[in-house]
Design an enzyme around this catalytic site. Structure first.
Site, PDB file in Angstrom:
ATOM      1  N   THR A 167      -6.260   0.351  -2.094  1.00 20.20           N
ATOM      2  CA  THR A 167      -5.758   0.436  -0.719  1.00 20.20           C
ATOM      3  C   THR A 167      -6.882   1.310  -0.230  1.00 20.20           C
ATOM      4  O   THR A 167      -7.752   0.801   0.378  1.00 20.20           O
ATOM      5  CB  THR A 167      -4.305   1.007  -0.686  1.00 20.20           C
ATOM      6  OG1 THR A 167      -4.371   2.246  -1.462  1.00 20.20           O
ATOM      7  CG2 THR A 167      -3.388  -0.080  -1.319  1.00 20.20           C
ATOM      8  N   LYS A 190      -5.134   2.627  -9.559  1.00 19.39           N
ATOM      9  CA  LYS A 190      -5.318   2.625  -8.028  1.00 19.39           C
ATOM     10  C   LYS A 190      -4.342   3.653  -7.593  1.00 19.39           C
ATOM     11  O   LYS A 190      -3.384   4.216  -8.047  1.00 19.39           O
ATOM     12  CB  LYS A 190      -5.257   1.321  -7.254  1.00 19.39           C
ATOM     13  CG  LYS A 190      -4.049   0.777  -7.134  1.00 19.39           C
ATOM     14  CD  LYS A 190      -2.784   1.266  -6.266  1.00 19.39           C
ATOM     15  CE  LYS A 190      -3.409   1.685  -4.768  1.00 19.39           C
ATOM     16  NZ  LYS A 190      -2.485   1.992  -3.728  1.00 19.39           N
ATOM     17  N   THR A 201       1.401   4.654  -3.628  1.00 13.74           N
ATOM     18  CA  THR A 201       1.580   4.185  -4.744  1.00 13.74           C
ATOM     19  C   THR A 201       0.281   4.581  -5.752  1.00 13.74           C
ATOM     20  O   THR A 201      -0.908   4.281  -5.269  1.00 13.74           O
ATOM     21  CB  THR A 201       1.957   3.008  -4.762  1.00 13.74           C
ATOM     22  OG1 THR A 201       3.159   2.753  -4.047  1.00 13.74           O
ATOM     23  CG2 THR A 201       1.990   2.221  -6.290  1.00 13.74           C
ATOM     24  N   GLU A 281      -7.618  11.460  -1.372  1.00 18.15           N
ATOM     25  CA  GLU A 281      -8.076  11.286   0.052  1.00 18.15           C
ATOM     26  C   GLU A 281      -8.523  12.665   0.389  1.00 18.15           C
ATOM     27  O   GLU A 281      -7.674  13.778   0.175  1.00 18.15           O
ATOM     28  CB  GLU A 281      -7.077  11.032   0.919  1.00 18.15           C
ATOM     29  CG  GLU A 281      -6.930   9.312   0.793  1.00 18.15           C
ATOM     30  CD  GLU A 281      -5.827   8.831   1.664  1.00 18.15           C
ATOM     31  OE1 GLU A 281      -4.962   9.859   2.346  1.00 18.15           O
ATOM     32  OE2 GLU A 281      -5.524   7.721   1.856  1.00 18.15           O
ATOM     33  N   ASN A 400      -4.448  11.335   7.044  1.00 16.82           N
ATOM     34  CA  ASN A 400      -2.932  11.024   6.973  1.00 16.82           C
ATOM     35  C   ASN A 400      -2.212  11.191   8.366  1.00 16.82           C
ATOM     36  O   ASN A 400      -1.345  10.846   8.555  1.00 16.82           O
ATOM     37  CB  ASN A 400      -2.350  12.288   6.115  1.00 16.82           C
ATOM     38  CG  ASN A 400      -2.719  11.897   4.662  1.00 16.82           C
ATOM     39  OD1 ASN A 400      -2.303  10.682   3.915  1.00 16.82           O
ATOM     40  ND2 ASN A 400      -3.385  12.618   3.692  1.00 16.82           N
ATOM     41  N   SER A 405       0.172   3.197  12.322  1.00 17.06           N
ATOM     42  CA  SER A 405       1.072   1.790  11.706  1.00 17.06           C
ATOM     43  C   SER A 405       1.258   0.653  12.564  1.00 17.06           C
ATOM     44  O   SER A 405       1.325   0.995  13.925  1.00 17.06           O
ATOM     45  CB  SER A 405       2.442   2.501  11.525  1.00 17.06           C
ATOM     46  OG  SER A 405       2.439   3.559  10.714  1.00 17.06           O
TER      47      SER A 405
END
Lengths: 405, 405
Positions: A167, A190, A201, A281, A400, A405
């Site tokens: 992702t 991942k 995840t 990240e 973040n 979205s």
């Protein structure tokens, strides 16, 4: 302590090959394809198939009380300790999607079973991506056909699968290690906890051609994850979808001892965890927090985690500031048995705080590099644990918060 | 639930005057001076003196196991439920300074006692600033003489004291409220938990001229702080120095009921807490997280705190993104009794997640403003609590990483 070999603490004592993964052990095929789930058109569906002769399997799942549909499904099917295949998709987590979302997972498993000539209960499902959105099932199901047609052994097929689950990861993460007696363990991973914001995840699939029954496989997996995946804490998050699966084909015909198998599984898992830390990240510092002299290992882990999750510590380390005062403050918040008068803190080899009072000047600790080692001695027992974490950087906030979205 | 009046949840139902503080109730004098502890030369030493006739007092302190010397001292002297005065310094926390640091605190208390003609055990000491550094005692002691000479009643003296304790705060924070029956409660506060990085600590001094004995004062203070100071959670930090003290002079001659006193003390404390939230480092959003339908109030507080401390939620809110998926993930990490199928999440009035599945589109929630209200309904009981927090912004990272020791 065999399991500690290759734990995040010890560092792998085994030669690990990062060019190979799930298809390196005998008896496995894999595929990774673009099913059109991701709007970007990037690869987003992976299949890992166990051709046997055995089909032992085990899994560990997120402790989050809000579990995604694929986790609820896979937790059920793994109870029989057998799996024929794992289907994984990126581009959607299928979490917080209600009964309809669970039906989507069931339908996906049935489709994979159909093309492989197995039962739906032999198929585990993993998803990663945005929480709260239904999956485009027409694309998922046609993607399963495409992936089944592309199934192959060898290095390329493993890399395709490892790539299709990514992702916000910047690169695929693979590891493989062989045992001199003729069997091996491979896997890909991942994400990293809730590191990848909505694109939540951590998913990991491990394979082996060792001969080992499901219960032993389960025990080895729990021993390995306890000292590897459970010791990485980037932002305290544990996602709705986190899953680690291990499949055994038994194709090597070799039956290792429990200790041998656990050690190699731990070595491969530990290497994958170090790759997760390095690809976190916004990471600018790779931080190892070792807690010594704890009354219990659980206490050592709690103290390591409370320091790893402290934003004032994480921002100070981002600023290359050996700010032991913030570390002492964070430690003091732990429930673990400790005494401020016995506490010592070392950063990159410099003893800055010793038995409750300052020692060397903080300038003695050089934090200009990427790696930071913090050693905390509680002096109340002899248990020890190491937690891996990262710093809290502007890039973390940017990735973040800018995410739309 | 009288204590809830003016809690952070309800918002104060009492008229609060932010121009007055510790010297507004009868029987108190204060001073704030520049003692030279801060290299900047700014005011850094405050004195609050109770001229009686009574000298009842109570205090609550940090739960951190690493306690600063002044906390260890003040916790001892408060046991007698009597205080003549409080001396506070900024420019140094006197934490992690060992036995020498404790001796420094003792010496400071003795000096204040000497100039006021009291005993050292009648003097509480509070410090805030860098952890791990000894205080320049010559300056502290001469500063006590300067402050004693400057002691006065009235609005200006209270403001001087409220100003002298500031560290990274952008402004002094005062509150005062009077009861119609002729008594009042006033106070000032600085910091906010571990909000102010190395310059740690939340310090609060409250005064009243009500007639109330030490044990009742202690009970009222614990009731008030439980629903005010304990409900603000900016970054999970609880410092080595956090202290809230309340002193009563009895100078009004009025004896309020326990309920009346607790309500007014809670109203003033709640207003001070809202000022702390509004002045938090790097704050761009003022967030109230209300958890309803919890099995117990402790569960409601735990769920509110786990959401308030989640970096993925805090960064999403900084980005004005009504990211309910991250909130659901954070809630799922709680130990509290909950069922994902019953869970609902509202943001600024829009129901985005209802009984385990998505409801309104997230675009229905407008987060462009500074105030964000999150309402979480667990539907497993009828307990409720509200936690106040702030977002995780670039400014937070900057202020906490750029700080150079």
């Amino acid at each position: 302590m065999t399991a500690e070999a290759g734990s995040v603490a010890a560092g792998s004592t085994v030669a690990v090959d990062r060019e190979r993964s799930v298809t390196a052990p005998a008896g496995f095929r894999a595929a990774g394809v673009a099913a059109g789930i991701k709007v970007s058109g990037a690869a987003d569906l992976a299949l890992v198939v166990n051709d046997g002769p055995r089909d032992d399997a085990a899994g560990v799942f997120t402790t989050n009380k809000v579990k995604a549909a694929p986790v609820l499904w896979s937790q059920q099917v793994i109870k029989q300790r057998r799996l024929k295949a794992v289907v994984l998709n990126s581009g959607g987590a299928n979490a917080c999607t209600g009964p309809e979302g669970f039906q989507d997972t069931h339908t996906t498993a049935e489709k994979v079973a159909e093309v492989l000539g197995a039962g739906a209960v032999d198929i585990a499902v993993c998803s990663t991506g945005l929480i709260g959105e239904r999956l485009p099932m027409d694309r998922v199901l046609s993607g399963v056909d495409t992936a089944a047609a592309a199934l192959a052994g060898g290095q390329r097929a493993g890399l395709d699968a490892a790539t299709a689950v990514l992702t916000t990861d910047s690169r695929p993460k693979q590891a493989w290690a062989a045992h001199p007696t003729g069997w091996s363990v491979g896997g890909f991973v991942k994400g990293a906890g809730m590191l990848a914001p909505n694109l939540a995840t951590m998913l990991c699939v491990l394979t082996t051609d060792a001969v080992i029954d499901g219960d032993q496989l389960d025990a080895a997996l729990r021993a390995a994850t306890t000292v590897t995946f459970d010791r990485l804490d980037v932002d305290g998050g544990t996602s709705t979808n986190d899953t680690v699966l291990v499949l055994s084909s038994g194709a090597s015909g070799v039956t290792p001892s429990r200790e041998e198998f656990t050690a190699l599984l731990t070595a491969v898992s530990g290497d994958l965890v170090r790759q997760l830390q390095g690809d976190a990240e916004g990471v600018t510092k790779e931080i190892a927090i070792t807690v010594r002299g704890a009354a219990t290992e659980a206490d050592a882990v709690e103290v390591g985690r409370i320091v790893a999750e402290d934003n004032l510590v994480k921002t100070a380390l981002f600023g290359s500031d050996p700010n032991w005062g913030r570390i002492a403050m964070a430690i003091g918040r732990a429930k673990a048995k400790l005494d401020a008068e016995l506490l010592s803190i070392q950063i990159n080899g410099a003893l800055l705080f010793d038995r409750g009072t300052r020692a060397q000047d903080r300038s003695a600790a050089d934090l200009s590099g990427r790696d930071i080692d913090i050693v905390i001695d509680l002096r109340v027992g002899d248990a020890e644990a190491t937690i891996l974490t990262t710093d809290l950087s502007h890039a973390y906030v940017e990735e973040n918060s800018a995410y739309s979205s």
